[in-house]
Design a protein around this motif. Sequence first.
Motif: not given
Length: 154
Positions: A126-136
Amino acid sequence: MRSIGLSNFESERLEEVCEAATIKPAALQVECHPYYQQNDLKKRLAPYGTVIESWYPIGHGDAGLINEPVFTELAKKYGKTNVQVILRWHIQAGNVIFPKSTDPQHIRENFDIFDFALTAEEMNEIAALDCGKRFYHATLEEQERNFSGWAPAD
Ligand SMILES: NC(=O)c1ccc[n+]([C@@H]2O[C@H](COP(=O)([O-])OP(=O)(O)OC[C@H]3O[C@@H](n4cnc5c(N)ncnc54)[C@H](OP(=O)(O)O)[C@@H]3O)[C@@H](O)[C@H]2O)c1
């Protein structure tokens, strides 16, 4: 004993505030989910014992995030829903969470995450999903319109 929380305060002045505070902030509320894991901010907060409180913990209900294959696979393994796996990841990552739901079944589900545990390997996946994508994505003008008239209740 009193607790103080900060919200959306990620500026370079964070350390200045934390150093000056005689009562250190118990929590800092920021956007945080598997696509935006806030690992750098966590490192900055560690010396003060301040925890991350995640808003948008399930990405504001984003289907792309919720349906990531890793969550589907783990949900199947543990007999849980994808959202429960995401919330469990938050808990094991040390995050405080306030998922929002208007659906009674979802609200029940969102509490029912304390009878299983993700392995270290699964946490890494799950840590590998970190991609800097924000939703706000509110502009400064929109934020001012929404929040400038806000004041704490008496
Ligand atoms: N401090 C700040 O600047 C700030 C900014 C933004 C948000 N927030 C706060 O953060 C909290 C959460 O924000 P949010 O509601 O936008 O994001 P969120 O909690 O990440 O997502 C909520 C969405 O997920 C769905 N959901 C919830 N539980 C589910 C489940 N078990 N299965 C499937 N879908 C589920 C909800 O739909 P259903 O209703 O259908 O369940 C809703 O569409 C709110 O209390 C909000 O006020 C704070």
